[in-house]
Design a protein around this motif. Structure first.
Motif, PDB file in Angstrom:
ATOM      1  N   PHE A   1       0.919  -1.005  -0.031  1.00  0.00           N
ATOM      2  CA  PHE A   1      -0.099   0.041   0.170  1.00  0.00           C
ATOM      3  C   PHE A   1       1.004   1.296   0.125  1.00  0.00           C
ATOM      4  O   PHE A   1       0.961   1.845   1.011  1.00  0.00           O
ATOM      5  N   ARG A   2       1.516   1.588  -1.226  1.00  0.00           N
ATOM      6  CA  ARG A   2       2.240   2.742  -1.477  1.00  0.00           C
ATOM      7  C   ARG A   2       1.746   3.560  -2.527  1.00  0.00           C
ATOM      8  O   ARG A   2       1.187   3.194  -3.511  1.00  0.00           O
ATOM      9  N   GLU A   3       2.191   4.850  -2.569  1.00  0.00           N
ATOM     10  CA  GLU A   3       2.230   5.475  -3.922  1.00  0.00           C
ATOM     11  C   GLU A   3       3.471   6.220  -4.239  1.00  0.00           C
ATOM     12  O   GLU A   3       4.314   6.245  -3.274  1.00  0.00           O
ATOM     13  N   ILE A   4       3.748   6.593  -5.341  1.00  0.00           N
ATOM     14  CA  ILE A   4       5.026   7.201  -5.812  1.00  0.00           C
ATOM     15  C   ILE A   4       4.482   8.256  -6.389  1.00  0.00           C
ATOM     16  O   ILE A   4       3.799   8.225  -7.522  1.00  0.00           O
ATOM     17  N   LEU A   5       5.069   9.507  -6.221  1.00  0.00           N
ATOM     18  CA  LEU A   5       4.508  10.933  -6.879  1.00  0.00           C
ATOM     19  C   LEU A   5       5.800  11.484  -7.329  1.00  0.00           C
ATOM     20  O   LEU A   5       6.848  11.518  -6.646  1.00  0.00           O
ATOM     21  N   GLU A   6       6.016  11.648  -8.876  1.00  0.00           N
ATOM     22  CA  GLU A   6       7.123  12.359  -9.320  1.00  0.00           C
ATOM     23  C   GLU A   6       6.628  14.108  -9.197  1.00  0.00           C
ATOM     24  O   GLU A   6       5.839  14.557  -9.895  1.00  0.00           O
ATOM     25  N   LEU A   7       7.452  14.791  -8.498  1.00  0.00           N
ATOM     26  CA  LEU A   7       7.025  16.309  -8.055  1.00  0.00           C
ATOM     27  C   LEU A   7       7.960  17.074  -8.751  1.00  0.00           C
ATOM     28  O   LEU A   7       9.306  16.949  -8.858  1.00  0.00           O
ATOM     29  N   PRO A   8       7.560  18.229  -9.361  1.00  0.00           N
ATOM     30  CA  PRO A   8       8.381  19.248  -9.718  1.00  0.00           C
ATOM     31  C   PRO A   8       8.795  20.333  -8.333  1.00  0.00           C
ATOM     32  O   PRO A   8       8.189  19.970  -7.344  1.00  0.00           O
ATOM     33  N   ILE A   9       9.472  21.392  -8.811  1.00  0.00           N
ATOM     34  CA  ILE A   9       9.515  22.339  -7.462  1.00  0.00           C
ATOM     35  C   ILE A   9       8.215  22.967  -7.493  1.00  0.00           C
ATOM     36  O   ILE A   9       7.475  23.456  -8.441  1.00  0.00           O
ATOM     37  N   GLY A  10       7.801  23.598  -6.157  1.00  0.00           N
ATOM     38  CA  GLY A  10       6.616  24.335  -6.038  1.00  0.00           C
ATOM     39  C   GLY A  10       5.631  23.270  -5.530  1.00  0.00           C
ATOM     40  O   GLY A  10       5.744  22.088  -5.035  1.00  0.00           O
ATOM     41  N   VAL A  11       4.386  23.703  -5.587  1.00  0.00           N
ATOM     42  CA  VAL A  11       3.303  23.232  -4.834  1.00  0.00           C
ATOM     43  C   VAL A  11       2.469  22.404  -6.028  1.00  0.00           C
ATOM     44  O   VAL A  11       2.052  23.089  -7.070  1.00  0.00           O
ATOM     45  N   ARG A  12       1.908  21.256  -5.597  1.00  0.00           N
ATOM     46  CA  ARG A  12       1.104  20.483  -6.617  1.00  0.00           C
ATOM     47  C   ARG A  12       0.028  20.105  -5.757  1.00  0.00           C
ATOM     48  O   ARG A  12       0.067  19.457  -4.729  1.00  0.00           O
ATOM     49  N   CYS A  13      -1.159  19.758  -6.253  1.00  0.00           N
ATOM     50  CA  CYS A  13      -2.073  18.922  -5.795  1.00  0.00           C
ATOM     51  C   CYS A  13      -2.590  17.825  -6.580  1.00  0.00           C
ATOM     52  O   CYS A  13      -2.489  17.843  -7.838  1.00  0.00           O
ATOM     53  N   TRP A  14      -2.975  16.719  -5.748  1.00  0.00           N
ATOM     54  CA  TRP A  14      -3.154  15.121  -6.298  1.00  0.00           C
ATOM     55  C   TRP A  14      -4.387  14.833  -5.524  1.00  0.00           C
ATOM     56  O   TRP A  14      -4.450  14.854  -4.556  1.00  0.00           O
ATOM     57  N   LYS A  15      -5.177  14.158  -6.639  1.00  0.00           N
ATOM     58  CA  LYS A  15      -6.471  13.578  -6.319  1.00  0.00           C
ATOM     59  C   LYS A  15      -6.303  12.067  -6.451  1.00  0.00           C
ATOM     60  O   LYS A  15      -5.956  11.796  -7.855  1.00  0.00           O
ATOM     61  N   SER A  16      -6.122  11.107  -5.755  1.00  0.00           N
ATOM     62  CA  SER A  16      -5.734   9.867  -5.991  1.00  0.00           C
ATOM     63  C   SER A  16      -6.833   9.126  -7.033  1.00  0.00           C
ATOM     64  O   SER A  16      -8.032   9.395  -6.858  1.00  0.00           O
ATOM     65  N   PHE A  17      -6.351   8.101  -7.566  1.00  0.00           N
ATOM     66  CA  PHE A  17      -7.334   7.468  -8.712  1.00  0.00           C
ATOM     67  C   PHE A  17      -7.723   6.240  -7.907  1.00  0.00           C
ATOM     68  O   PHE A  17      -8.960   5.856  -8.559  1.00  0.00           O
TER      69      PHE A  17
END
Length: 616
Positions: free
Chosen positions: A118-134
């Motif tokens: 039960f893990r997720e991996i997010l590839e993030l850029p610099i700054g703020v990001r919002c994510w809603k899980s699928f």
């Protein structure tokens, strides 16, 4: 995806130009809306997913603790819905999220819960990001690395919009309190599950593919509508595809990891739906898939028309005390009933093949009775009688230690040594993982079960001949995530007092002694093929005459349900015993709601409605 078990979503937010990765789409309750694409190459089998129906509340997580650079967030209880995360990164990086219903000794969420990941991996850029899980989540704790700054962490609960109309039905207010509780819990369960079933079914292995068929009749009683069942039937067509065969995991190649009983049972579900609604339009649309799902398995029929050595995951129930190969009584009962259902569908739709389908069903019923009906008892499968000729013994390491691990310990094994009588010449042994057997220092057996989930290990043992003068037998059983246990039988005598120890890292050669590990006395307990099985009886009652069915169903009911060990895969109302007579004549419980629905439906059909309610 990281894996079919667990969440395993991998989202690349560096390519997202909107506030949310999943942009709003027109919510349609009929047609699918693609809300995400698989990020990995070579997955052409991804099917569309319907837009979620948000009808619940938003629950925010609170900061709980920080361990080893991993802040832990706590929702304060079990949650169910879609994760919303607002996160800031100081530099481009990969962020891993850990989910868990409980915490490990290190204070981090147990993301290996029940063998999943039960893990997720997010590839993030610099700054703020919002994510809603699928993917939907229903775990209490979340941990993220401290170098990422969490601005928001919440769960948007996702419930299918159902109204509990059953409370206003005549006579409900006079129901006994226990009955009222059963119905209330049933209604709540359906509400919690319906989003998974109606928005995401059958896309994932963990989705309850066939559950709407199980409570099809309850839906109009509880909620006054057939609409969710209609939606499920049409969604099933997407999951099964044009060949009518439901695959176990998505995305997966066609023809691999199929679920035969769900595919075969679809025609019977359509008949029950038609009887309740008269909706010929839906039935006409779904009938080709139902027929294809049956025809696809004809290649596995023997000379009598019965199914034999069917590939895939024959589900029926997740009990490992249900023999399923080479010919399963329960699967073949569904096979016969499926052709009868096709006959009824054909008759309703004016298809001239109706009589041919009915005749095929009658022939299969006759062949079934000749094969599986013996002296007032249903054999689970072909091997039942042969297996009963041996006196079996079982040892379960985790049950004996009263300690069940949620952490995968693949390199570990337990080692046992025990004496046997000098006249023993043959040993049969079985386990879900690797097994090695030594006798007086000589290696006699080294085997690994390649299909522990689809072929119940206790019914498919390996055999090895013992030397003329047997002294001491030593066995090593590798850890597995099903049941860490061993089954064995000797042609004469029985195993003597045993000693057991856990060996970290396994052993490359013969473990000449147990002196390097903590050892304990161990007890083998008697085990045998179950004489009566609620799972088999529930599926097969329709193959019997009414008086025969009622008799078999009664034999499956007990004041106490006995098992050798109380282990992870054992229903909680069982009682452990080492009494061989009680074990030999025990009745195995259903251990999933899916199989229990068949058993309770059969009890109700053959005059045992009160017994069904008592079992609930």
């Amino acid at each position: 995806l990281l894996g079919c078990l667990g969440f395993g979503e991998h989202a690349d937010l560096t390519e997202d130009t909107d506030e949310w990765l999943h942009r709003p789409v027109d919510p349609s309750w009929i047609e699918p809306a693609v809300v995400a694409h698989h990020p990995l190459p070579g997955r052409e089998n991804l099917i569309p997913s319907d837009l979620p129906a948000f009808s619940g509340q938003v629950l925010a997580a609170g900061f709980a603790d920080e361990t080893s650079g991993w802040p832990v967030w706590d929702f304060g209880g079990q949650v169910f819905g879609f994760l919303e995360l607002k996160i800031e990164a100081d530099q481009p990086a990969t962020c891993t999220l850990l989910h868990g219903e409980s915490l490990t000794e290190t204070g981090l969420p147990d993301h290996k819960f029940c063998g999943g990941d039960f893990r997720e991996i997010l590839e993030l850029p610099i700054g703020v990001r919002c994510w809603k899980s699928f993917e939907k989540r229903a775990l209490r704790y979340i941990a993220l690395p401290a170098k990422f700054h969490v601005r928001r962490l919440a769960i948007r609960e996702s419930h299918w919009p159902l109204t509990e109309t059953w409370r206003d039905l005549p006579g409900v207010s006079e129901m006994p309190a226990r009955d009222m509780s059963i119905v209330a819990v049933a209604a709540r369960t359906v509400v919690l599950c319906c989003d998974d079933l109606l928005n995401d079914c059958p896309r994932r292995e963990r989705s309850q593919y066939a559950d709407p068929g199980d409570y099809m009749g309850a839906m109009p009683l509880l909620f006054g509508t057939w609409q969710p069942i209609r939606r499920w039937l049409r969604q099933y067509l997407r999951g099964a595809g044009p060949d009518g065969v439901l695959r176990m995991c998505y995305p997966s190649p066609s023809g691999k990891s199929v679920i035969p009983d769900f595919s075969i049972g679809f025609a019977s579900d359509l008949v029950r739906y038609l009887a309740g609604t008269g909706d010929l339009d839906t039935v006409r649309a779904c009938s080709p898939s139902a027929m294809a799902g049956l025809i696809a398995f004809e290649r596995h029929a023997d000379a009598n028309g019965l199914l034999a050595d069917v590939p895939g995951w024959i589900f029926l129930c997740n009990s490992f005390e249900l023999a399923k190969h080479p010919r399963s009584a329960a699967l073949n009962a569904m096979w016969s009933d499926g052709w009868r259902a096709l006959g009824e569908l054909a008759h309703a739709l004016g298809d001239p093949r109706a009589e041919n389908f009915m005749a095929k069903a009658d022939g299969l019923r006759s062949a079934w009775r000749d094969t599986f009906w013996r002296d007032g008892r249903i054999l689970d499968c072909d091997i039942s009688l042969d297996h009963e000729r041996r006196s079996w013994w079982n040892y379960h390491f985790e049950a004996d230690r009263n300690s069940f691990s949620n952490t995968r310990k693949e390199p570990d094994s337990f080692v046992m040594k025990f004496p046997v009588t000098g006249s023993a010449r043959n040993l049969a042994i079985a386990a879900a993982g690797r097994v090695r057997v030594w006798c007086d220092g000589s290696l006699l057996l080294d085997e690994t079960n390649p299909h522990p989930w689809t072929h119940p290990h206790s019914f498919e043992p390996w055999e090895c001949d013992l030397p003329v003068h047997v002294g001491e037998i030593l066995i090593e059983v590798g850890y597995n995530s099903i049941d860490w246990e061993v089954y064995l039988a000797l042609d004469t005598g029985e195993p003597g007092p045993a000693m057991v120890g856990e060996l970290a890292g396994g052993c490359r050669d013969h473990p000449s002694s147990l002196t390097q590990m903590a050892i304990h006395p161990a007890e083998f307990r008697p085990w045998s093929t179950p004489r009566h099985n609620q799972i088999t009886a529930g599926y097969c009652a329709g193959m019997l005459e009414p008086d025969e069915a009622a008799g078999v169903l009664r034999q499956c009911l007990r004041e106490e349900y006995h098992v050798p060990w109380l282990k992870r895969t054992t229903p909680i109302i069982c009682t452990a015993t080492n009494d061989r007579d009680l074990i030999a004549n025990r009745a195995v419980l259903c251990n999933t709601p899916h199989s229990l629905s068949y058993f309770c439906r059969a009890l109700s059909t053959y005059g045992l409605r009160n017994e069904a309610k008592g079992l609930c």
